[in-house]
Design an enzyme around this catalytic site. Structure first.
Site, PDB file in Angstrom:
ATOM      1  N   PRO A  87     -33.485  13.986  38.563  1.00  0.00           N
ATOM      2  CA  PRO A  87     -32.497  13.291  36.988  1.00  0.00           C
ATOM      3  C   PRO A  87     -31.734  14.677  37.068  1.00  0.00           C
ATOM      4  O   PRO A  87     -30.574  14.016  36.706  1.00  0.00           O
ATOM      5  CB  PRO A  87     -33.341  13.606  35.557  1.00  0.00           C
ATOM      6  CG  PRO A  87     -34.742  14.396  36.018  1.00  0.00           C
ATOM      7  CD  PRO A  87     -35.279  14.189  37.867  1.00  0.00           C
ATOM      8  N   GLU A 114     -42.958  17.496  38.676  1.00  0.00           N
ATOM      9  CA  GLU A 114     -41.886  18.744  37.765  1.00  0.00           C
ATOM     10  C   GLU A 114     -40.813  18.195  39.063  1.00  0.00           C
ATOM     11  O   GLU A 114     -39.959  18.965  38.272  1.00  0.00           O
ATOM     12  CB  GLU A 114     -42.343  20.057  37.596  1.00  0.00           C
ATOM     13  CG  GLU A 114     -43.038  20.361  36.135  1.00  0.00           C
ATOM     14  CD  GLU A 114     -42.701  19.575  34.897  1.00  0.00           C
ATOM     15  OE1 GLU A 114     -42.338  20.301  34.371  1.00  0.00           O
ATOM     16  OE2 GLU A 114     -43.647  18.816  34.805  1.00  0.00           O
ATOM     17  N   ARG A 152     -29.063  -7.572  44.176  1.00  0.00           N
ATOM     18  CA  ARG A 152     -28.255  -8.862  43.649  1.00  0.00           C
ATOM     19  C   ARG A 152     -26.314  -9.085  44.173  1.00  0.00           C
ATOM     20  O   ARG A 152     -26.007 -10.312  44.005  1.00  0.00           O
ATOM     21  CB  ARG A 152     -28.540  -8.679  41.845  1.00  0.00           C
ATOM     22  CG  ARG A 152     -27.807  -7.324  41.106  1.00  0.00           C
ATOM     23  CD  ARG A 152     -27.919  -7.679  40.067  1.00  0.00           C
ATOM     24  NE  ARG A 152     -26.734  -8.295  39.193  1.00  0.00           N
ATOM     25  CZ  ARG A 152     -27.270  -9.473  38.422  1.00  0.00           C
ATOM     26  NH1 ARG A 152     -28.473  -9.714  38.693  1.00  0.00           N
ATOM     27  NH2 ARG A 152     -26.643  -9.580  38.208  1.00  0.00           N
ATOM     28  N   ASP A 167     -21.129 -10.870  36.474  1.00  0.00           N
ATOM     29  CA  ASP A 167     -21.660  -9.323  35.845  1.00  0.00           C
ATOM     30  C   ASP A 167     -20.021  -8.354  34.798  1.00  0.00           C
ATOM     31  O   ASP A 167     -19.674  -8.059  35.109  1.00  0.00           O
ATOM     32  CB  ASP A 167     -22.631  -8.612  36.997  1.00  0.00           C
ATOM     33  CG  ASP A 167     -23.882  -9.356  36.692  1.00  0.00           C
ATOM     34  OD1 ASP A 167     -24.340 -10.042  36.697  1.00  0.00           O
ATOM     35  OD2 ASP A 167     -24.416  -8.264  38.444  1.00  0.00           O
TER      36      ASP A 167
END
Ligand code: ADE
Length: 244
Positions: A87, A114, A152, A167
């Site tokens: 993150p 963590e 893709r 898209d």
């Protein structure tokens, strides 16, 4: 393209990659996926890969050595950049996906607990990427997201050649709405233009819907973007109708 996935639950990513577009692309040899379990690179009999954080605090931290050994093993087979999914990484977007899809090889490193000992991140990871501003329990889901978005874009991966090009985000705009049969569903008709057979009207309707949706839902995508004369006109039309 070759993609290696290293993590604690690589089978979760494999399960996802056996399905749908990615599964088909790997059957066709468009992408070769390999999965590596960090526990196979532990140094003890109990296959320990994590330990408590120095300085205290909750949770466990992935140890440097098993991660480094896994990466060394994968890189000994073929050199490739290591993308650490966390993150704290740079947030993935369409431009990054296209850039990944142009590379011949990628190694995706999924973290857990963590986090991971920062020394191995510095020593072995070339880049750090996040799939969004929220915290997952591990990088495996993020690895699956990266694989899906990248595969893709590979030539031949989609049945219909234009689907990836059309898209959302490809043109920097959100996609227009889609409809299929039946033409009348619970009192609601498909927009008339879509059954008109008039390809030029359909094209301008779709472009107007794309512009309008982007304006309503993601105005940030329109900021600093130069619209051409047709796009300006269609967006003005959309705004007038919306306000009216
Ligand atoms: N691991 C945990 N959360 C993540 C996120 N948002 N993106 C990528 N990897 C993660």
């Amino acid at each position: 393209m070759d993609i290696d996935v290293i993590g604690l639950f690589p089978e979760a990513v494999r399960g996802f990659c056996d399905c749908g577009i990615v599964g088909r692309a790997s059957q066709l040899g468009i992408v070769t996926l390999r999965f590596w379990n960090l526990r196979d690179f532990a140094e003890d009999k109990r296959r320990t890969v994590d330990d408590r954080p120095y300085g205290g605090g909750p949770g466990m931290v992935l140890m440097a050595e098993p991660v480094a050994r896994a990466i060394d093993e994968v890189r000994a087979q073929h050199e490739a950049p290591v993308l650490y999914l966390s993150p704290a990484g740079r947030v993935l977007d369409h431009a990054a996906v296209m850039e990944f899809a142009a590379r011949p090889r990628l190694i995706l490193l999924a973290g857990r607990y963590e986090g991971m000992d920062e020394r191995v991140v510095r020593a072995c990871a070339d880049e750090e990427w996040s799939i969004g501003d929220y915290v997952l329990s591990g990088g495996e889901v993020a690895a699956a997201v990266v694989i899906d978005a990248v595969v893709r874009q590979l030539p031949g991966a989609l049945g219909h050649e234009d689907s990836a090009r059309e898209d959302s985000f490809v043109a920097g705009l959100l996609d227009h709405p889609h409809y299929t049969r039946p033409e009348l569903w619970r009192q609601e008709r498909v927009p008339e233009v879509l059954v008109s057979g008039d390809h030029e009207r359909i094209r301008t309707w779709r472009l107007r819907e794309s512009l309008g949706r982007t304006w309503l839902r993601r105005p940030d995508l329109l900021e600093g973007r130069e619209l051409d004369a047709e796009q300006k006109r269609l967006l003005e039309e959309f705004k007038r109708e919306y306000r009216g």
